[in-house]
Design a protein around this motif. Structure first.
Motif, PDB file in Angstrom:
ATOM      1  N   LEU A   1       4.030  23.485 -53.298  1.00  0.00           N
ATOM      2  CA  LEU A   1       4.588  23.039 -52.019  1.00  0.00           C
ATOM      3  C   LEU A   1       5.160  21.621 -52.123  1.00  0.00           C
ATOM      4  O   LEU A   1       6.217  21.329 -51.566  1.00  0.00           O
ATOM      5  CB  LEU A   1       3.511  23.073 -50.930  1.00  0.00           C
ATOM      6  N   ILE A   2       4.446  20.742 -52.829  1.00  0.00           N
ATOM      7  CA  ILE A   2       4.947  19.379 -53.022  1.00  0.00           C
ATOM      8  C   ILE A   2       6.293  19.410 -53.737  1.00  0.00           C
ATOM      9  O   ILE A   2       7.229  18.674 -53.382  1.00  0.00           O
ATOM     10  CB  ILE A   2       3.933  18.530 -53.816  1.00  0.00           C
ATOM     11  N   GLU A   3       6.407  20.276 -54.727  1.00  0.00           N
ATOM     12  CA  GLU A   3       7.670  20.402 -55.461  1.00  0.00           C
ATOM     13  C   GLU A   3       8.789  20.936 -54.564  1.00  0.00           C
ATOM     14  O   GLU A   3       9.959  20.542 -54.697  1.00  0.00           O
ATOM     15  CB  GLU A   3       7.475  21.287 -56.688  1.00  0.00           C
ATOM     16  N   LYS A   4       8.441  21.830 -53.622  1.00  0.00           N
ATOM     17  CA  LYS A   4       9.438  22.330 -52.667  1.00  0.00           C
ATOM     18  C   LYS A   4       9.914  21.205 -51.744  1.00  0.00           C
ATOM     19  O   LYS A   4      11.102  21.108 -51.423  1.00  0.00           O
ATOM     20  CB  LYS A   4       8.848  23.476 -51.832  1.00  0.00           C
ATOM     21  N   VAL A   5       8.966  20.368 -51.310  1.00  0.00           N
ATOM     22  CA  VAL A   5       9.335  19.222 -50.475  1.00  0.00           C
ATOM     23  C   VAL A   5      10.285  18.312 -51.245  1.00  0.00           C
ATOM     24  O   VAL A   5      11.310  17.859 -50.713  1.00  0.00           O
ATOM     25  CB  VAL A   5       8.084  18.440 -50.016  1.00  0.00           C
ATOM     26  N   TYR A   6       9.965  18.058 -52.506  1.00  0.00           N
ATOM     27  CA  TYR A   6      10.841  17.224 -53.333  1.00  0.00           C
ATOM     28  C   TYR A   6      12.252  17.816 -53.421  1.00  0.00           C
ATOM     29  O   TYR A   6      13.250  17.086 -53.281  1.00  0.00           O
ATOM     30  CB  TYR A   6      10.266  17.055 -54.742  1.00  0.00           C
ATOM     31  N   LEU A   7      12.354  19.103 -53.638  1.00  0.00           N
ATOM     32  CA  LEU A   7      13.666  19.734 -53.770  1.00  0.00           C
ATOM     33  C   LEU A   7      14.472  19.605 -52.480  1.00  0.00           C
ATOM     34  O   LEU A   7      15.695  19.440 -52.508  1.00  0.00           O
ATOM     35  CB  LEU A   7      13.512  21.204 -54.157  1.00  0.00           C
ATOM     36  N   GLU A   8      13.788  19.633 -51.335  1.00  0.00           N
ATOM     37  CA  GLU A   8      14.496  19.447 -50.067  1.00  0.00           C
ATOM     38  C   GLU A   8      14.911  17.990 -49.898  1.00  0.00           C
ATOM     39  O   GLU A   8      15.984  17.708 -49.355  1.00  0.00           O
ATOM     40  CB  GLU A   8      13.626  19.935 -48.908  1.00  0.00           C
ATOM     41  N   PHE A   9      14.074  17.055 -50.349  1.00  0.00           N
ATOM     42  CA  PHE A   9      14.477  15.644 -50.384  1.00  0.00           C
ATOM     43  C   PHE A   9      15.763  15.487 -51.192  1.00  0.00           C
ATOM     44  O   PHE A   9      16.713  14.828 -50.772  1.00  0.00           O
ATOM     45  CB  PHE A   9      13.388  14.796 -51.053  1.00  0.00           C
ATOM     46  N   GLU A  10      15.758  16.107 -52.362  1.00  0.00           N
ATOM     47  CA  GLU A  10      16.883  15.982 -53.286  1.00  0.00           C
ATOM     48  C   GLU A  10      18.153  16.606 -52.698  1.00  0.00           C
ATOM     49  O   GLU A  10      19.261  16.075 -52.883  1.00  0.00           O
ATOM     50  CB  GLU A  10      16.524  16.641 -54.620  1.00  0.00           C
ATOM     51  N   GLU A  11      18.008  17.708 -51.978  1.00  0.00           N
ATOM     52  CA  GLU A  11      19.178  18.364 -51.385  1.00  0.00           C
ATOM     53  C   GLU A  11      19.873  17.438 -50.387  1.00  0.00           C
ATOM     54  O   GLU A  11      21.105  17.325 -50.374  1.00  0.00           O
ATOM     55  CB  GLU A  11      18.753  19.667 -50.698  1.00  0.00           C
ATOM     56  N   VAL A  12      19.077  16.763 -49.548  1.00  0.00           N
ATOM     57  CA  VAL A  12      19.663  15.819 -48.595  1.00  0.00           C
ATOM     58  C   VAL A  12      20.258  14.622 -49.334  1.00  0.00           C
ATOM     59  O   VAL A  12      21.376  14.183 -49.036  1.00  0.00           O
ATOM     60  CB  VAL A  12      18.608  15.348 -47.573  1.00  0.00           C
ATOM     61  N   ALA A  13      19.537  14.105 -50.308  1.00  0.00           N
ATOM     62  CA  ALA A  13      20.016  12.945 -51.062  1.00  0.00           C
ATOM     63  C   ALA A  13      21.367  13.213 -51.715  1.00  0.00           C
ATOM     64  O   ALA A  13      22.248  12.342 -51.721  1.00  0.00           O
ATOM     65  CB  ALA A  13      18.988  12.546 -52.120  1.00  0.00           C
ATOM     66  N   ASN A  14      21.536  14.412 -52.246  1.00  0.00           N
ATOM     67  CA  ASN A  14      22.799  14.761 -52.896  1.00  0.00           C
ATOM     68  C   ASN A  14      23.982  14.661 -51.940  1.00  0.00           C
ATOM     69  O   ASN A  14      25.082  14.284 -52.339  1.00  0.00           O
ATOM     70  CB  ASN A  14      22.737  16.171 -53.470  1.00  0.00           C
ATOM     71  N   ARG A  15      23.746  14.986 -50.674  1.00  0.00           N
ATOM     72  CA  ARG A  15      24.819  14.885 -49.682  1.00  0.00           C
ATOM     73  C   ARG A  15      25.183  13.437 -49.378  1.00  0.00           C
ATOM     74  O   ARG A  15      26.249  13.157 -48.839  1.00  0.00           O
ATOM     75  CB  ARG A  15      24.418  15.610 -48.396  1.00  0.00           C
ATOM     76  N   PHE A  16      24.283  12.527 -49.726  1.00  0.00           N
ATOM     77  CA  PHE A  16      24.546  11.091 -49.565  1.00  0.00           C
ATOM     78  C   PHE A  16      24.916  10.458 -50.909  1.00  0.00           C
ATOM     79  O   PHE A  16      24.786   9.256 -51.088  1.00  0.00           O
ATOM     80  CB  PHE A  16      23.319  10.395 -48.983  1.00  0.00           C
ATOM     81  N   SER A  17      25.362  11.298 -51.845  1.00  0.00           N
ATOM     82  CA  SER A  17      25.836  10.850 -53.155  1.00  0.00           C
ATOM     83  C   SER A  17      24.775  10.071 -53.929  1.00  0.00           C
ATOM     84  O   SER A  17      25.060   9.083 -54.607  1.00  0.00           O
ATOM     85  CB  SER A  17      27.099   9.991 -53.005  1.00  0.00           C
ATOM     86  N   THR A  18      23.539  10.527 -53.839  1.00  0.00           N
ATOM     87  CA  THR A  18      22.466   9.904 -54.600  1.00  0.00           C
ATOM     88  C   THR A  18      21.472  10.982 -55.004  1.00  0.00           C
ATOM     89  O   THR A  18      21.707  12.177 -54.781  1.00  0.00           O
ATOM     90  CB  THR A  18      21.782   8.793 -53.777  1.00  0.00           C
ATOM     91  N   HIS A  19      20.386  10.591 -55.635  1.00  0.00           N
ATOM     92  CA  HIS A  19      19.365  11.559 -56.024  1.00  0.00           C
ATOM     93  C   HIS A  19      17.990  10.899 -55.957  1.00  0.00           C
ATOM     94  O   HIS A  19      17.877   9.668 -55.894  1.00  0.00           O
ATOM     95  CB  HIS A  19      19.627  12.101 -57.436  1.00  0.00           C
ATOM     96  N   ILE A  20      16.967  11.731 -55.967  1.00  0.00           N
ATOM     97  CA  ILE A  20      15.578  11.267 -55.933  1.00  0.00           C
ATOM     98  C   ILE A  20      14.915  11.659 -57.246  1.00  0.00           C
ATOM     99  O   ILE A  20      15.027  12.814 -57.669  1.00  0.00           O
ATOM    100  CB  ILE A  20      14.800  11.916 -54.758  1.00  0.00           C
ATOM    101  N   VAL A  21      14.244  10.723 -57.890  1.00  0.00           N
ATOM    102  CA  VAL A  21      13.574  11.063 -59.145  1.00  0.00           C
ATOM    103  C   VAL A  21      12.464  12.062 -58.867  1.00  0.00           C
ATOM    104  O   VAL A  21      11.828  12.038 -57.808  1.00  0.00           O
ATOM    105  CB  VAL A  21      13.005   9.815 -59.861  1.00  0.00           C
ATOM    106  N   ASP A  22      12.245  12.968 -59.800  1.00  0.00           N
ATOM    107  CA  ASP A  22      11.233  14.008 -59.608  1.00  0.00           C
ATOM    108  C   ASP A  22       9.845  13.386 -59.524  1.00  0.00           C
ATOM    109  O   ASP A  22       9.612  12.276 -60.018  1.00  0.00           O
ATOM    110  CB  ASP A  22      11.300  15.020 -60.754  1.00  0.00           C
ATOM    111  N   PRO A  23       8.893  14.071 -58.894  1.00  0.00           N
ATOM    112  CA  PRO A  23       7.575  13.474 -58.643  1.00  0.00           C
ATOM    113  C   PRO A  23       6.798  13.086 -59.898  1.00  0.00           C
ATOM    114  O   PRO A  23       6.057  12.099 -59.872  1.00  0.00           O
ATOM    115  CB  PRO A  23       6.832  14.537 -57.831  1.00  0.00           C
ATOM    116  N   ILE A  24       6.955  13.816 -60.998  1.00  0.00           N
ATOM    117  CA  ILE A  24       6.247  13.433 -62.225  1.00  0.00           C
ATOM    118  C   ILE A  24       6.775  12.099 -62.738  1.00  0.00           C
ATOM    119  O   ILE A  24       5.996  11.182 -63.062  1.00  0.00           O
ATOM    120  CB  ILE A  24       6.383  14.516 -63.313  1.00  0.00           C
ATOM    121  N   THR A  25       8.089  11.980 -62.807  1.00  0.00           N
ATOM    122  CA  THR A  25       8.699  10.723 -63.250  1.00  0.00           C
ATOM    123  C   THR A  25       8.334   9.587 -62.307  1.00  0.00           C
ATOM    124  O   THR A  25       8.057   8.457 -62.744  1.00  0.00           O
ATOM    125  CB  THR A  25      10.224  10.864 -63.325  1.00  0.00           C
TER     126      THR A  25
END
Length: 363
Positions: free
Chosen positions: A241-265
């Motif tokens: 579930l945490i990984e799913k939340v991260y992927l949704e974070f990343e989806e929004v970030a991509n629309r703002f021309s940026t990205h979020i580092v994955d939770p392990i990193t």
């Protein structure tokens, strides 16, 4: 502002766990008589010495004040209150400065754990008073808690984090002098400038994990079971579930021309940990081995992350046509359990001053 570290006058507004940890950290960095701690808590105002243990060992003279004028004499003012208090704090500072003819133009306010869009909230309040000043947002850098009224246990210090300011909220300008001042203070922590407020606000492992873990452990929390939050409270399903939340974070970030580092990193950059998989990474973060399960659903981890990161993210996602299925579910369930009025208590687009920012579903 062109100050050296030894000349810098620093204020800390809010003397809870993070405020005490920050005071201990700063006391080893700059002159003690250059630090002004501010609080309205009567018990804290009587403390003359504070102690820190763990990652920072020390005993420091302590002269707190409840006079707003004194903290506004500082060059750099850290806001370490709960993020749910930002509008109230900014309004108090703004109204006092106007009533007493105090110029804030050269001041730097640092939000210590801004959550999503904290810098926007503070800036909007200031501008509503006609005030132009400098606001920087970062995450809380210390894993800590008070173990006595005058003692803080600092379990961990993040080695890396992001910054963003009200001068470059939507597109960063890394060479701003504001950032140089902050990096001068935290010279043993890598602080990078985020691409924008979205990247800053969503680069937050707590926002990915806290509400998710609490949701899965509601029975344990209600039963006040003596468990470790990150050790006993997570399984492979929790991590999924945490990984799913991260992927949704990343989806929004991509629309703002940026990205979020994955939770392990992210955890590795914070504290150093195993990179085998997320479950192992979480359980191997040294200071996470001490984090207790909350004994009530009315806890900071839920309120702040739901109200000030997850909820505003759902509002932004709707504006740009993204359906955040997992995050929206978490927000809806937790708001029912906590009896939250999201529109009243949560961080809305209006409170961030961006309700008219999105046109036709575009950023």
């Amino acid at each position: 502002m062109d100050l050296k570290k030894k000349d810098l006058k620093v204020g800390i507004w809010g003397l809870g766990n993070e405020g005490f940890a920050l005071y201990s950290y700063l006391s080893s960095k700059i002159l003690l008589n250059n630090i002004t701690p501010f609080t309205s808590n009567e018990q804290t105002l009587t403390i003359k010495t504070i102690h820190s243990t763990g990652k920072i060992e020390g005993t420091y003279q302590f002269s707190p004040t409840n006079e707003i004028r004194k903290i506004l004499e500082c060059d750099l003012i850290f806001i370490t209150t709960l993020t749910t208090a930002y509008e109230e704090v900014a309004s108090k500072i703004a109204s006092f400065s106007i009533q007493n003819n105090i110029d804030l133009k050269q001041k730097i306010f640092v939000l210590f754990s801004g959550k999503l869009g904290g810098v926007l909230v503070f800036d909007k309040v200031f501008k509503s008073f006609g005030i132009e000043t400098n606001v920087i947002e970062t995450d809380a850098l210390f894993a800590c808690r008070k173990i006595d009224v005058d003692t803080v246990w600092i379990r961990g210090i993040k080695k890396w984090n992001l910054l963003i300011s009200n001068k470059d909220t939507f597109k960063s300008a890394p060479d701003l002098h504001l950032y140089k001042v902050i990096k001068m203070i935290f010279d043993d922590i890598q602080l990078d400038v985020a691409d924008n407020f979205i990247q800053r606000g969503l680069t937050d492992f707590g926002a990915m994990a806290h509400a998710t873990i609490c949701l899965i452990n509601l029975a344990n929390i209600d039963s006040k079971r003596d468990l470790l939050f990150y050790i006993d409270g997570i399984t492979e399903n929790t991590v999924r579930l945490i990984e799913k939340v991260y992927l949704e974070f990343e989806e929004v970030a991509n629309r703002f021309s940026t990205h979020i580092v994955d939770p392990i990193t992210l955890l590795d950059r914070y504290y150093g940990t195993s990179k085998d998989n997320l479950l192992v990474a979480i359980k191997n973060v040294p200071n996470y081995k001490h984090t207790k399960m909350p004994n009530s659903i009315n806890n900071r981890m839920l309120y702040e992350d739901v109200l000030n990161t997850l909820y505003p993210l759902t509002l932004i996602s709707k504006k740009i046509g993204i359906d955040l299925k997992v995050i929206s579910s978490i927000v809806n369930i937790m708001s029912e359990i906590l009896l939250l009025d999201l529109e009243k208590e949560g961080r809305t687009l209006e409170k961030m001053g961006i309700n008219n920012f999105f046109i036709g579903g575009k950023v």
